[in-house]
Design a protein around this motif. Structure first.
Motif, PDB file in Angstrom:
ATOM      1  N   CYS A 154       3.506  10.136  15.062  1.00 48.82           N
ATOM      2  CA  CYS A 154       3.333   9.232  16.203  1.00 48.82           C
ATOM      3  C   CYS A 154       4.564   8.348  16.398  1.00 48.82           C
ATOM      4  O   CYS A 154       4.991   8.108  17.539  1.00 48.82           O
ATOM      5  CB  CYS A 154       2.088   8.369  16.000  1.00 48.82           C
ATOM      6  SG  CYS A 154       0.532   9.280  16.082  1.00 48.82           S
ATOM      7  N   SER A 155       5.146   7.882  15.318  1.00 50.12           N
ATOM      8  CA  SER A 155       6.337   7.037  15.419  1.00 50.12           C
ATOM      9  C   SER A 155       7.514   7.812  15.997  1.00 50.12           C
ATOM     10  O   SER A 155       8.228   7.323  16.883  1.00 50.12           O
ATOM     11  CB  SER A 155       6.701   6.471  14.037  1.00 50.12           C
ATOM     12  OG  SER A 155       5.644   5.707  13.512  1.00 50.12           O
ATOM     13  N   ILE A 156       7.724   9.021  15.507  1.00 52.85           N
ATOM     14  CA  ILE A 156       8.825   9.848  16.024  1.00 52.85           C
ATOM     15  C   ILE A 156       8.604  10.190  17.494  1.00 52.85           C
ATOM     16  O   ILE A 156       9.528  10.163  18.306  1.00 52.85           O
ATOM     17  CB  ILE A 156       8.976  11.120  15.173  1.00 52.85           C
ATOM     18  CG1 ILE A 156       9.405  10.758  13.733  1.00 52.85           C
ATOM     19  CG2 ILE A 156       9.984  12.074  15.797  1.00 52.85           C
ATOM     20  CD1 ILE A 156       9.465  11.942  12.806  1.00 52.85           C
ATOM     21  N   SER A 157       7.359  10.505  17.847  1.00 56.27           N
ATOM     22  CA  SER A 157       7.052  10.840  19.239  1.00 56.27           C
ATOM     23  C   SER A 157       7.303   9.657  20.155  1.00 56.27           C
ATOM     24  O   SER A 157       7.827   9.811  21.267  1.00 56.27           O
ATOM     25  CB  SER A 157       5.592  11.292  19.355  1.00 56.27           C
ATOM     26  OG  SER A 157       5.355  12.420  18.543  1.00 56.27           O
ATOM     27  N   PHE A 158       6.961   8.456  19.701  1.00 56.25           N
ATOM     28  CA  PHE A 158       7.183   7.264  20.519  1.00 56.25           C
ATOM     29  C   PHE A 158       8.664   7.002  20.720  1.00 56.25           C
ATOM     30  O   PHE A 158       9.116   6.668  21.829  1.00 56.25           O
ATOM     31  CB  PHE A 158       6.505   6.061  19.857  1.00 56.25           C
ATOM     32  CG  PHE A 158       6.642   4.785  20.633  1.00 56.25           C
ATOM     33  CD1 PHE A 158       5.961   4.608  21.821  1.00 56.25           C
ATOM     34  CD2 PHE A 158       7.465   3.766  20.177  1.00 56.25           C
ATOM     35  CE1 PHE A 158       6.085   3.429  22.543  1.00 56.25           C
ATOM     36  CE2 PHE A 158       7.605   2.587  20.884  1.00 56.25           C
ATOM     37  CZ  PHE A 158       6.906   2.417  22.085  1.00 56.25           C
ATOM     38  N   VAL A 159       9.446   7.160  19.669  1.00 58.83           N
ATOM     39  CA  VAL A 159      10.896   6.959  19.782  1.00 58.83           C
ATOM     40  C   VAL A 159      11.508   8.001  20.717  1.00 58.83           C
ATOM     41  O   VAL A 159      12.365   7.684  21.557  1.00 58.83           O
ATOM     42  CB  VAL A 159      11.552   7.008  18.389  1.00 58.83           C
ATOM     43  CG1 VAL A 159      13.075   6.995  18.508  1.00 58.83           C
ATOM     44  CG2 VAL A 159      11.084   5.841  17.535  1.00 58.83           C
ATOM     45  N   MET A 167       0.850  -1.193   0.000  1.00 58.92           N
ATOM     46  CA  MET A 167       0.000   0.000   0.000  1.00 58.92           C
ATOM     47  C   MET A 167       0.885   1.242   0.000  1.00 58.92           C
ATOM     48  O   MET A 167       1.712   1.434   0.892  1.00 58.92           O
ATOM     49  CB  MET A 167      -0.918  -0.004   1.223  1.00 58.92           C
ATOM     50  CG  MET A 167      -1.868   1.197   1.287  1.00 58.92           C
ATOM     51  SD  MET A 167      -2.953   1.112   2.732  1.00 58.92           S
ATOM     52  CE  MET A 167      -3.918  -0.336   2.328  1.00 58.92           C
ATOM     53  N   GLY A 168       0.715   2.077  -0.995  1.00 53.73           N
ATOM     54  CA  GLY A 168       1.565   3.252  -1.129  1.00 53.73           C
ATOM     55  C   GLY A 168       1.047   4.432  -0.347  1.00 53.73           C
ATOM     56  O   GLY A 168      -0.022   4.405   0.263  1.00 53.73           O
ATOM     57  N   ILE A 169       1.824   5.510  -0.394  1.00 56.21           N
ATOM     58  CA  ILE A 169       1.441   6.715   0.325  1.00 56.21           C
ATOM     59  C   ILE A 169       0.180   7.317  -0.271  1.00 56.21           C
ATOM     60  O   ILE A 169      -0.694   7.814   0.449  1.00 56.21           O
ATOM     61  CB  ILE A 169       2.599   7.737   0.293  1.00 56.21           C
ATOM     62  CG1 ILE A 169       3.819   7.153   1.012  1.00 56.21           C
ATOM     63  CG2 ILE A 169       2.186   9.048   0.928  1.00 56.21           C
ATOM     64  CD1 ILE A 169       5.032   8.052   0.937  1.00 56.21           C
ATOM     65  N   THR A 170       0.037   7.245  -1.578  1.00 53.44           N
ATOM     66  CA  THR A 170      -1.135   7.836  -2.214  1.00 53.44           C
ATOM     67  C   THR A 170      -2.409   7.111  -1.833  1.00 53.44           C
ATOM     68  O   THR A 170      -3.481   7.705  -1.798  1.00 53.44           O
ATOM     69  CB  THR A 170      -0.957   7.805  -3.742  1.00 53.44           C
ATOM     70  OG1 THR A 170      -0.726   6.454  -4.169  1.00 53.44           O
ATOM     71  CG2 THR A 170       0.214   8.673  -4.152  1.00 53.44           C
ATOM     72  N   GLU A 171      -2.318   5.785  -1.526  1.00 48.89           N
ATOM     73  CA  GLU A 171      -3.488   5.047  -1.131  1.00 48.89           C
ATOM     74  C   GLU A 171      -3.871   5.343   0.313  1.00 48.89           C
ATOM     75  O   GLU A 171      -5.039   5.382   0.666  1.00 48.89           O
ATOM     76  CB  GLU A 171      -3.239   3.549  -1.315  1.00 48.89           C
ATOM     77  CG  GLU A 171      -2.970   3.144  -2.769  1.00 48.89           C
ATOM     78  CD  GLU A 171      -2.675   1.661  -2.890  1.00 48.89           C
ATOM     79  OE1 GLU A 171      -2.839   0.957  -1.881  1.00 48.89           O
ATOM     80  OE2 GLU A 171      -2.301   1.217  -3.981  1.00 48.89           O
ATOM     81  N   PRO A 224      -2.269  11.561   2.553  1.00 53.67           N
ATOM     82  CA  PRO A 224      -1.198  12.336   3.215  1.00 53.67           C
ATOM     83  C   PRO A 224      -1.451  12.557   4.697  1.00 53.67           C
ATOM     84  O   PRO A 224      -0.520  12.550   5.497  1.00 53.67           O
ATOM     85  CB  PRO A 224      -1.200  13.659   2.434  1.00 53.67           C
ATOM     86  CG  PRO A 224      -2.559  13.741   1.804  1.00 53.67           C
ATOM     87  CD  PRO A 224      -2.966  12.332   1.520  1.00 53.67           C
ATOM     88  N   ILE A 225      -2.715  12.727   5.099  1.00 52.92           N
ATOM     89  CA  ILE A 225      -2.999  12.985   6.514  1.00 52.92           C
ATOM     90  C   ILE A 225      -2.654  11.769   7.355  1.00 52.92           C
ATOM     91  O   ILE A 225      -1.982  11.871   8.394  1.00 52.92           O
ATOM     92  CB  ILE A 225      -4.479  13.379   6.690  1.00 52.92           C
ATOM     93  CG1 ILE A 225      -4.776  14.690   5.960  1.00 52.92           C
ATOM     94  CG2 ILE A 225      -4.816  13.520   8.178  1.00 52.92           C
ATOM     95  CD1 ILE A 225      -6.225  15.124   6.051  1.00 52.92           C
ATOM     96  N   ALA A 226      -3.088  10.586   6.915  1.00 55.67           N
ATOM     97  CA  ALA A 226      -2.803   9.363   7.662  1.00 55.67           C
ATOM     98  C   ALA A 226      -1.305   9.068   7.683  1.00 55.67           C
ATOM     99  O   ALA A 226      -0.764   8.620   8.700  1.00 55.67           O
ATOM    100  CB  ALA A 226      -3.572   8.191   7.052  1.00 55.67           C
ATOM    101  N   PHE A 227      -0.636   9.340   6.581  1.00 53.11           N
ATOM    102  CA  PHE A 227       0.808   9.063   6.512  1.00 53.11           C
ATOM    103  C   PHE A 227       1.579   9.947   7.470  1.00 53.11           C
ATOM    104  O   PHE A 227       2.405   9.458   8.261  1.00 53.11           O
ATOM    105  CB  PHE A 227       1.302   9.262   5.079  1.00 53.11           C
ATOM    106  CG  PHE A 227       2.795   9.148   4.940  1.00 53.11           C
ATOM    107  CD1 PHE A 227       3.419   7.918   5.007  1.00 53.11           C
ATOM    108  CD2 PHE A 227       3.570  10.287   4.758  1.00 53.11           C
ATOM    109  CE1 PHE A 227       4.799   7.798   4.888  1.00 53.11           C
ATOM    110  CE2 PHE A 227       4.950  10.184   4.630  1.00 53.11           C
ATOM    111  CZ  PHE A 227       5.566   8.937   4.701  1.00 53.11           C
ATOM    112  N   TYR A 228       1.321  11.246   7.454  1.00 53.29           N
ATOM    113  CA  TYR A 228       2.046  12.152   8.334  1.00 53.29           C
ATOM    114  C   TYR A 228       1.667  11.937   9.795  1.00 53.29           C
ATOM    115  O   TYR A 228       2.488  12.132  10.695  1.00 53.29           O
ATOM    116  CB  TYR A 228       1.800  13.603   7.917  1.00 53.29           C
ATOM    117  CG  TYR A 228       2.496  13.972   6.616  1.00 53.29           C
ATOM    118  CD1 TYR A 228       3.880  13.936   6.525  1.00 53.29           C
ATOM    119  CD2 TYR A 228       1.768  14.344   5.489  1.00 53.29           C
ATOM    120  CE1 TYR A 228       4.533  14.268   5.339  1.00 53.29           C
ATOM    121  CE2 TYR A 228       2.401  14.670   4.301  1.00 53.29           C
ATOM    122  CZ  TYR A 228       3.785  14.630   4.234  1.00 53.29           C
ATOM    123  OH  TYR A 228       4.416  14.944   3.060  1.00 53.29           O
TER     124      TYR A 228
END
Length: 212
Positions: free
Chosen positions: A17-22, A1-5, A8-12
Motif C-alpha cells: 500500500c505504501s509503494i502504491s501510494f508513492v 512492534m516488530g515484524i513478527t508481532e 507477515p501478511i499485515a507487513f507486506y
C-alpha cells in the motif's frame, strides 16, 4: 512492534500500500504541469470528473468483495482450529459449527448491501463541460462510501469472529464449560459487521443520480 508481532501478511500489505501510494503521487506529478510534488488543484480535477457510475461500481464491488474476503479469512482461521481440535475431542464439532455460521453471515451482509447498492446505481450523461451534475456526483460518492464502509467493517468483523471462534474451539476441547462464555464474546464480535451495514444503508438512503 516488530515484524513478527504484526505478522507477515499485515507487513507486506502495508509495504504494498505504501509503494502504491508513492507511485500514485509520482504518476500525478508527471501528468501535471506544476513544479510542486503534489499539485492539489490538478488532483482535484482528477477526481472531480470521475464518472459517478464508476464510483458506484467500485462501492458495490468493495461491499461484496471485502465482505467475502473477511468471511473466508474467518472461516479459514476458525475452521482449521476446529478440525485440528476435533481430532482429540470429536464432541466439539457440532457445537462449534456456529462459529463458521457467524463467519458466513458476514458474507451475507455484504451480498445484501451490494444488491441494495446495485439497485440504486444508474447511468447519467455528462454536462457540456465534461462534468456531472451535483446530484449524480453526490450519489456516486455516497454509494462508494457506503460500499467501502460495509466492506471494511465486514472484513474486520470476519477476522474478529474467526480468531474468537478459533479460541472457542480450542477452549471447548479442553473444558466444555467455557463454550457458552466464549460464545457470548463471539456474538458481540459478529455484531460489529451490523454497525457497518447500518451506516452503509443510511449513507446510500438518499442517493439520487437524477434530479427529480
Amino acid at each position: 512492534m516488530g515484524i513478527t508481532e504484526v505478522g507477515p501478511i499485515a507487513f507486506y500489505t502495508w509495504v504494498i500500500c505504501s509503494i502504491s501510494f508513492v507511485l500514485f503521487l509520482y504518476g500525478v506529478n508527471i501528468s501535471s504541469t506544476s513544479d510542486s510534488f503534489i499539485d492539489w488543484g490538478y488532483l482535484y480535477q482528477l477526481f472531480a470528473f470521475v464518472d459517478p457510475y464508476l464510483l458506484s461500481g467500485l462501492g458495490v464491488s468493495m461491499a461484496i468483495g471485502l465482505s467475502v474476503l473477511g468471511a473466508a479469512w474467518g472461516i479459514f482461521i476458525t475452521g482449521s482450529s476446529l478440525i485440528g481440535a476435533a481430532v482429540k475431542a470429536p464432541r466439539i464439532t457440532s457445537k462449534n459449527l456456529v462459529s463458521v455460521i457467524f463467519c458466513e453471515a458476514v458474507a451475507i451482509y455484504g451480498v445484501v448491501v451490494a444488491i441494495l447498492l446495485a439497485t440504486k446505481t444508474e447511468t447519467v450523461n455528462s454536462l457540456e463541460n465534461g462534468d456531472y451534475s451535483a446530484s449524480s456526483k453526490a450519489a456516486g460518492y455516497a454509494i462508494f462510501a457506503s460500499g467501502a464502509t460495509v466492506g471494511f467493517a465486514n472484513l474486520v468483523c470476519g477476522v474478529c469472529v474467526g480468531v474468537v471462534g478459533s479460541s472457542c474451539a480450542l477452549s471447548d476441547a479442553q473444558n466444555s464449560a467455557l463454550f457458552v462464555k466464549i460464545l457470548v464474546i463471539e456474538i458481540f464480535g459478529s455484531a460489529l459487521g451490523l454497525f457497518g451495514v447500518i451506516i452503509g444503508v443510511i449513507l446510500s438512503a438518499h442517493a439520487r443520480f437524477k434530479d427529480e
